[in-house]
Design an enzyme around this catalytic site. Sequence first.
Site, PDB file in Angstrom:
ATOM      1  N   ASP A  31     -91.341-106.967  -8.152  1.00  0.00           N
ATOM      2  CA  ASP A  31     -90.406-105.531  -7.884  1.00  0.00           C
ATOM      3  C   ASP A  31     -89.529-104.903  -9.089  1.00  0.00           C
ATOM      4  O   ASP A  31     -89.588-105.560 -10.103  1.00  0.00           O
ATOM      5  CB  ASP A  31     -89.389-105.951  -6.726  1.00  0.00           C
ATOM      6  CG  ASP A  31     -88.587-106.967  -6.770  1.00  0.00           C
ATOM      7  OD1 ASP A  31     -87.415-106.768  -7.548  1.00  0.00           O
ATOM      8  OD2 ASP A  31     -88.733-108.291  -6.585  1.00  0.00           O
ATOM      9  N   ASP A  69     -86.271-104.891  -8.672  1.00  0.00           N
ATOM     10  CA  ASP A  69     -84.910-105.053  -8.459  1.00  0.00           C
ATOM     11  C   ASP A  69     -84.233-103.690  -7.950  1.00  0.00           C
ATOM     12  O   ASP A  69     -85.116-102.880  -7.241  1.00  0.00           O
ATOM     13  CB  ASP A  69     -84.111-105.433  -9.719  1.00  0.00           C
ATOM     14  CG  ASP A  69     -82.722-106.342  -9.388  1.00  0.00           C
ATOM     15  OD1 ASP A  69     -82.771-107.180  -8.463  1.00  0.00           O
ATOM     16  OD2 ASP A  69     -81.506-106.139  -9.895  1.00  0.00           O
TER      17      ASP A  69
END
Length: 292
Positions: free
Chosen positions: A212, A214
């Site tokens: 991802d 973040d």
Amino acid sequence: MNGVIGIIGGSGLYDLPGLQDTGWVSVDTPWGAPSDQILMGRLPTPGGDARLAFLPRHGRGHRLPPSDLNYRANIAALKSLGVTDVLSLSAVGGLRADLAPGSFVVVDQFIDRSFAREKSFFGSGLVAHVSMAQPVCARLGTHVHEALLALGVPSTRGGTYLVMEGPQFSTLAESRLYRSWNCDVIGMTNMPEAKLAREAELCYATVAMVTDFDCWHPQHEDVTVEAIVQVLLSNADQARALVARAAQAISGDGHAPACACRRALDHALITAPAARDPAMVEKLRFIAGRVL
């Protein structure tokens, strides 16, 4: 033949095609039990069999959060099984726009922001200070990077891994701060793992698998477990292929015995021999017997 190759990561890694003579073994250490039993096996390669030891970092079924992992027992257990080289695979968040989910980063630096973990085998009665200027093994990192290139996996050689305590994800302010420090990825597990591997004189390399962005990214403000798991599953085949290919190169590396990581304690013990606690000395023979 080189020693056993330790693999720390998730359970999907154990389904390596061609892995033979497998069996789960229990290990106890002076620091307690590791996260789980360790799966031993051998992988036939053109240059001879690679012996592997797989440790589920969070236990099978992901039972243990990052702060509750017995990092010392995990590293000590691998050392006791003859492991000389450790390949750590970790899910991380990306802190750079060009490190999209699905990217792999061969980490070469860490910033340790964890605070609730035992970080050393040594202590009162026998003090030691190992160098962490170069916290991973460059030789292992080269093998891993070459394997990723050969497999065509999107990857980057070099990067700084910010280790946060967790288990919660970052606040937006924290994420922006870490980006301002030029960190590349963020995770919760590779410290004190890397420090302990150095104290145990194990060669250690980290492969950070980006799941991802973040929360700093304007299109990815909310990090969800569902999204992370989806990317992890898509990375599983690449991670298994990486382990198999890298294991072949690592097991056949004739330069391994001379690696500086394996002599990290040569000048690290600072307590005078006469002042050392005999009980501490006996306990530390488990990981530091070479210098004791």
